[in-house]
Design a protein around this motif. Structure first.
Motif, PDB file in Angstrom:
ATOM      1  N   TYR B  36      -0.519  -4.131   6.539  1.00  0.00           N
ATOM      2  CA  TYR B  36      -0.657  -3.668   5.172  1.00  0.00           C
ATOM      3  C   TYR B  36       0.713  -3.667   4.503  1.00  0.00           C
ATOM      4  O   TYR B  36       1.739  -3.403   5.150  1.00  0.00           O
ATOM      5  CB  TYR B  36      -1.197  -2.240   5.119  1.00  0.00           C
ATOM      6  CG  TYR B  36      -2.676  -2.082   5.386  1.00  0.00           C
ATOM      7  CD1 TYR B  36      -3.152  -1.861   6.676  1.00  0.00           C
ATOM      8  CD2 TYR B  36      -3.608  -2.120   4.345  1.00  0.00           C
ATOM      9  CE1 TYR B  36      -4.509  -1.689   6.921  1.00  0.00           C
ATOM     10  CE2 TYR B  36      -4.962  -1.948   4.585  1.00  0.00           C
ATOM     11  CZ  TYR B  36      -5.402  -1.730   5.875  1.00  0.00           C
ATOM     12  OH  TYR B  36      -6.743  -1.556   6.113  1.00  0.00           O
ATOM     13  N   GLN B  38       2.668  -1.619   1.488  1.00  0.00           N
ATOM     14  CA  GLN B  38       2.533  -0.424   0.661  1.00  0.00           C
ATOM     15  C   GLN B  38       3.751  -0.265  -0.232  1.00  0.00           C
ATOM     16  O   GLN B  38       4.866  -0.052   0.254  1.00  0.00           O
ATOM     17  CB  GLN B  38       2.342   0.840   1.510  1.00  0.00           C
ATOM     18  CG  GLN B  38       2.063   2.080   0.678  1.00  0.00           C
ATOM     19  CD  GLN B  38       1.760   3.316   1.498  1.00  0.00           C
ATOM     20  OE1 GLN B  38       2.141   3.407   2.655  1.00  0.00           O
ATOM     21  NE2 GLN B  38       1.068   4.290   0.890  1.00  0.00           N
ATOM     22  N   GLY B  41       4.610   5.084  -3.404  1.00  0.00           N
ATOM     23  CA  GLY B  41       3.700   5.894  -4.199  1.00  0.00           C
ATOM     24  C   GLY B  41       2.347   5.259  -4.455  1.00  0.00           C
ATOM     25  O   GLY B  41       1.564   5.764  -5.268  1.00  0.00           O
ATOM     26  N   ARG B  42       2.051   4.159  -3.778  1.00  0.00           N
ATOM     27  CA  ARG B  42       0.773   3.467  -3.970  1.00  0.00           C
ATOM     28  C   ARG B  42       0.021   3.390  -2.641  1.00  0.00           C
ATOM     29  O   ARG B  42       0.577   3.637  -1.575  1.00  0.00           O
ATOM     30  CB  ARG B  42       1.002   2.040  -4.485  1.00  0.00           C
ATOM     31  CG  ARG B  42       1.850   1.962  -5.750  1.00  0.00           C
ATOM     32  CD  ARG B  42       1.089   2.454  -6.938  1.00  0.00           C
ATOM     33  NE  ARG B  42      -0.050   1.603  -7.255  1.00  0.00           N
ATOM     34  CZ  ARG B  42      -0.946   1.881  -8.189  1.00  0.00           C
ATOM     35  NH1 ARG B  42      -0.835   2.997  -8.896  1.00  0.00           N
ATOM     36  NH2 ARG B  42      -1.943   1.070  -8.433  1.00  0.00           N
ATOM     37  N   GLY B  43      -1.258   3.041  -2.713  1.00  0.00           N
ATOM     38  CA  GLY B  43      -2.031   2.891  -1.505  1.00  0.00           C
ATOM     39  C   GLY B  43      -1.723   1.581  -0.800  1.00  0.00           C
ATOM     40  O   GLY B  43      -1.291   0.620  -1.422  1.00  0.00           O
ATOM     41  N   PRO B  44      -1.913   1.525   0.524  1.00  0.00           N
ATOM     42  CA  PRO B  44      -1.672   0.278   1.271  1.00  0.00           C
ATOM     43  C   PRO B  44      -2.646  -0.818   0.837  1.00  0.00           C
ATOM     44  O   PRO B  44      -3.807  -0.546   0.554  1.00  0.00           O
ATOM     45  CB  PRO B  44      -1.927   0.691   2.728  1.00  0.00           C
ATOM     46  CG  PRO B  44      -1.842   2.173   2.747  1.00  0.00           C
ATOM     47  CD  PRO B  44      -2.302   2.631   1.406  1.00  0.00           C
ATOM     48  N   SER B  46      -4.137  -4.579   2.098  1.00  0.00           N
ATOM     49  CA  SER B  46      -4.252  -5.406   3.288  1.00  0.00           C
ATOM     50  C   SER B  46      -3.650  -6.797   3.073  1.00  0.00           C
ATOM     51  O   SER B  46      -3.879  -7.432   2.049  1.00  0.00           O
ATOM     52  CB  SER B  46      -5.734  -5.547   3.665  1.00  0.00           C
ATOM     53  OG  SER B  46      -5.885  -6.381   4.786  1.00  0.00           O
ATOM     54  N   ILE B  89       3.125  -1.910   7.074  1.00  0.00           N
ATOM     55  CA  ILE B  89       2.547  -1.054   8.094  1.00  0.00           C
ATOM     56  C   ILE B  89       1.616  -1.865   8.978  1.00  0.00           C
ATOM     57  O   ILE B  89       0.737  -2.585   8.494  1.00  0.00           O
ATOM     58  CB  ILE B  89       1.767   0.125   7.464  1.00  0.00           C
ATOM     59  CG1 ILE B  89       2.662   0.883   6.469  1.00  0.00           C
ATOM     60  CG2 ILE B  89       1.265   1.069   8.546  1.00  0.00           C
ATOM     61  CD1 ILE B  89       1.928   1.955   5.693  1.00  0.00           C
ATOM     62  N   ARG B 107      10.478  -0.531   6.340  1.00  0.00           N
ATOM     63  CA  ARG B 107      10.805  -0.524   4.906  1.00  0.00           C
ATOM     64  C   ARG B 107      11.707  -1.708   4.622  1.00  0.00           C
ATOM     65  O   ARG B 107      12.835  -1.769   5.102  1.00  0.00           O
ATOM     66  CB  ARG B 107      11.467   0.801   4.525  1.00  0.00           C
ATOM     67  CG  ARG B 107      10.464   1.929   4.416  1.00  0.00           C
ATOM     68  CD  ARG B 107      11.147   3.243   4.068  1.00  0.00           C
ATOM     69  NE  ARG B 107      11.953   3.746   5.180  1.00  0.00           N
ATOM     70  CZ  ARG B 107      11.462   4.305   6.259  1.00  0.00           C
ATOM     71  NH1 ARG B 107      10.162   4.437   6.420  1.00  0.00           N
ATOM     72  NH2 ARG B 107      12.255   4.743   7.222  1.00  0.00           N
TER      73      ARG B 107
END
Lengths: 114, 112
Positions: B36, B38, B41-44, B46, B89, B107
């Motif tokens: 994923y 990301q 501050g946002r959702g992962p 795919s 991730i 990161r």
């Protein structure tokens, strides 16, 4: 519609407030999830609903109360939270079965508890 | 205990360069492995999903590999862009497919 939506995007609340987070998906998915994510950490699973029934509760404190009114909607009711509960709360959904059981995540709600 | 470990924890590269992120896992029984992306501050979101029988899968400039024998996966990013700056991730799913084990993420920062 191929997305998971979450509202609100941001929420600031005091420790005595009661608020709710909302998650919605219209992909026909049968499983929905709540995750909590602290900064620079991976998401931590809180709850799983499968076919509108709570199937997993990862020992979450009772000040967090999930609700699944129907197959498209998932709520997280918040009451008497602590400052350490401040985090990004993510909702996700999956079709409910199969080896490619991909989770679709919403954009999250940034929660700040004062 | 199921675990997913990622390396490096953080990475800085120049725009246009390639990079490879690593993921080792000890999840059993294994169903699939996902990468994923990301943004802060946002959702992962795919990037790829692979089962044990798949060795490689591409999604544009992203190519994931999986070695189910050594329980290792990598994500290769080609010709990096500034917009690739994000956390990546690695997530491994068990046989039921509902329980995910998340890695700590890498990161990535791409600099001009």
């Amino acid at each position: 519609d191929t997305e998971v939506t979450q509202t609100p995007k941001h929420l600031v609340m005091g420790m005595t407030n009661k608020k709710s987070l909302k998650c919605e998906q219209h992909m026909g998915h049968r499983a929905m999830y709540w995750y909590k994510q602290k900064a620079k950490k991976p998401p931590e699973l809180m709850f799983v609903y499968s076919y509108e029934k709570l199937s997993i509760n990862e020992s979450v404190p009772s000040r967090f109360s999930p609700e699944c009114p129907n197959s498209s909607l998932l709520n997280l009711h918040l009451h008497a939270l602590q400052p350490e509960d401040s985090a990004l709360y993510l909702c996700a959904s999956t079709p409910g079965g199969g080896i490619y059981n991909e989770q679709f995540f919403g954009p999250g709600t940034r929660l700040t508890v004062l | 205990k199921n675990q997913v470990e990622q390396s490096p924890q953080s990475l800085i590269i120049l725009e246009g360069k390639n990079c490879t992120l690593q993921c080792n896992y000890t999840v059993s029984p294994f169903s699939n492995l996902r990468w994923y992306k990301q943004d802060t501050g946002r959702g992962p979101v795919s990037l790829t999903i692979m089962t044990f029988s798949e060795n490689t899968k591409s999604n544009g400039r992203y190519t994931a590999t999986l070695d189910a024998d050594t329980k290792q996966s990598s994500l290769h990013i080609t010709a990096s862009q500034l917009s690739d700056s994000a956390s990546y991730i690695c997530v491994v799913s068990d046989n039921a497919g509902n329980m995910l084990t998340f890695g700590g993420g890498t990161r990535l920062m791409v600099k001009p």
